[in-house]
Design a protein around this motif. Sequence first.
Motif, PDB file in Angstrom:
ATOM      1  N   GLU A 189     -18.696  65.772  -0.267  1.00 56.24           N
ATOM      2  CA  GLU A 189     -18.869  65.004  -1.502  1.00 56.24           C
ATOM      3  C   GLU A 189     -18.730  65.911  -2.720  1.00 56.24           C
ATOM      4  OE1 GLU A 189     -21.968  62.140  -3.914  1.00 56.24           O
ATOM      5  OE2 GLU A 189     -22.536  62.839  -1.911  1.00 56.24           O
ATOM      6  N   TRP A 190     -19.326  67.093  -2.665  1.00 54.56           N
ATOM      7  CA  TRP A 190     -19.224  68.046  -3.770  1.00 54.56           C
ATOM      8  C   TRP A 190     -17.755  68.403  -4.013  1.00 54.56           C
ATOM      9  CZ3 TRP A 190     -17.274  72.820  -4.831  1.00 54.56           C
ATOM     10  CH2 TRP A 190     -17.772  73.486  -5.959  1.00 54.56           C
ATOM     11  N   LEU A 223     -22.437  75.318 -10.715  1.00 53.83           N
ATOM     12  CA  LEU A 223     -21.844  74.347  -9.796  1.00 53.83           C
ATOM     13  C   LEU A 223     -21.631  74.930  -8.410  1.00 53.83           C
ATOM     14  CD1 LEU A 223     -19.260  72.358 -11.934  1.00 53.83           C
ATOM     15  CD2 LEU A 223     -21.289  71.488 -10.800  1.00 53.83           C
ATOM     16  N   GLU A 249     -22.550  66.576   2.549  1.00 55.51           N
ATOM     17  CA  GLU A 249     -22.876  66.918   1.157  1.00 55.51           C
ATOM     18  C   GLU A 249     -21.810  67.834   0.567  1.00 55.51           C
ATOM     19  OE1 GLU A 249     -27.745  66.835   1.224  1.00 55.51           O
ATOM     20  OE2 GLU A 249     -26.730  68.636   1.974  1.00 55.51           O
ATOM     21  N   ARG A 250     -21.347  68.786   1.358  1.00 50.32           N
ATOM     22  CA  ARG A 250     -20.299  69.698   0.872  1.00 50.32           C
ATOM     23  C   ARG A 250     -19.006  68.941   0.592  1.00 50.32           C
ATOM     24  NH1 ARG A 250     -22.480  72.380   5.399  1.00 50.32           N
ATOM     25  NH2 ARG A 250     -24.053  73.849   4.694  1.00 50.32           N
ATOM     26  N   LEU A 268     -26.325  73.239  -0.548  1.00 51.46           N
ATOM     27  CA  LEU A 268     -26.180  72.010   0.241  1.00 51.46           C
ATOM     28  C   LEU A 268     -26.337  72.321   1.726  1.00 51.46           C
ATOM     29  CD1 LEU A 268     -23.218  70.396  -1.702  1.00 51.46           C
ATOM     30  CD2 LEU A 268     -25.666  69.897  -1.917  1.00 51.46           C
ATOM     31  N   ILE A 274     -16.062  79.531  -3.941  1.00 51.15           N
ATOM     32  CA  ILE A 274     -16.169  78.287  -3.187  1.00 51.15           C
ATOM     33  C   ILE A 274     -15.747  78.535  -1.736  1.00 51.15           C
ATOM     34  CG2 ILE A 274     -15.253  75.942  -2.924  1.00 51.15           C
ATOM     35  CD1 ILE A 274     -14.946  75.933  -6.052  1.00 51.15           C
ATOM     36  N   ARG A 316     -15.703  65.723  -5.739  1.00 51.73           N
ATOM     37  CA  ARG A 316     -16.138  65.370  -7.090  1.00 51.73           C
ATOM     38  C   ARG A 316     -15.975  66.483  -8.112  1.00 51.73           C
ATOM     39  NH1 ARG A 316     -20.110  60.968  -7.392  1.00 51.73           N
ATOM     40  NH2 ARG A 316     -20.910  62.143  -9.148  1.00 51.73           N
ATOM     41  N   VAL A 317     -15.922  67.732  -7.661  1.00 48.31           N
ATOM     42  CA  VAL A 317     -15.879  68.853  -8.592  1.00 48.31           C
ATOM     43  C   VAL A 317     -14.542  68.846  -9.365  1.00 48.31           C
ATOM     44  CG1 VAL A 317     -14.911  70.542  -6.967  1.00 48.31           C
ATOM     45  CG2 VAL A 317     -16.404  71.320  -8.805  1.00 48.31           C
ATOM     46  N   ILE A 373     -24.905  75.133  -6.630  1.00 46.14           N
ATOM     47  CA  ILE A 373     -25.265  73.830  -6.057  1.00 46.14           C
ATOM     48  C   ILE A 373     -24.609  73.687  -4.687  1.00 46.14           C
ATOM     49  CG2 ILE A 373     -24.938  71.328  -6.288  1.00 46.14           C
ATOM     50  CD1 ILE A 373     -25.250  71.788  -9.363  1.00 46.14           C
ATOM     51  N   LEU A 374     -23.325  74.018  -4.596  1.00 42.34           N
ATOM     52  CA  LEU A 374     -22.616  73.952  -3.317  1.00 42.34           C
ATOM     53  C   LEU A 374     -23.297  74.826  -2.270  1.00 42.34           C
ATOM     54  CD1 LEU A 374     -20.208  73.174  -1.492  1.00 42.34           C
ATOM     55  CD2 LEU A 374     -18.970  75.111  -2.516  1.00 42.34           C
TER      56      LEU A 374
END
Length: 96
Positions: free
Chosen positions: A19-20, A4, A16-17, A11, A36, A23-24, A7-8
């Motif tokens: 939104e991630w 996960l 996009e970051r 981006l 992170i 939602r995480v 994925i960040l």
Amino acid sequence: MLPLVDILSDLLTHAERAEWLTRVPDGVVFRDHMDIRKVLQAAGFGAGVAYLDARLAAVNSVRLPDGALPQTRIFALNLTQIDLNIAARAGATGAE
């Protein structure tokens, strides 16, 4: 890093970051907050770092007798999410 967080790091935009980040799951925020943070700092996404801090504080917050978060934590989350959304919109328009 775990998938996960990978994925960040892949981006490309603050939108996009953001939104991630919204939602995480909290468990991922708690477990991987240092990784992170490094990704967000490397991307120059200060609003994301502030939101991460607010989420981490909420995860670690002592709850009220009814199980709710204290109003100070809710306010911090809401305020940093507003800033996060503003930064994401600015990034989407090329003002990053």
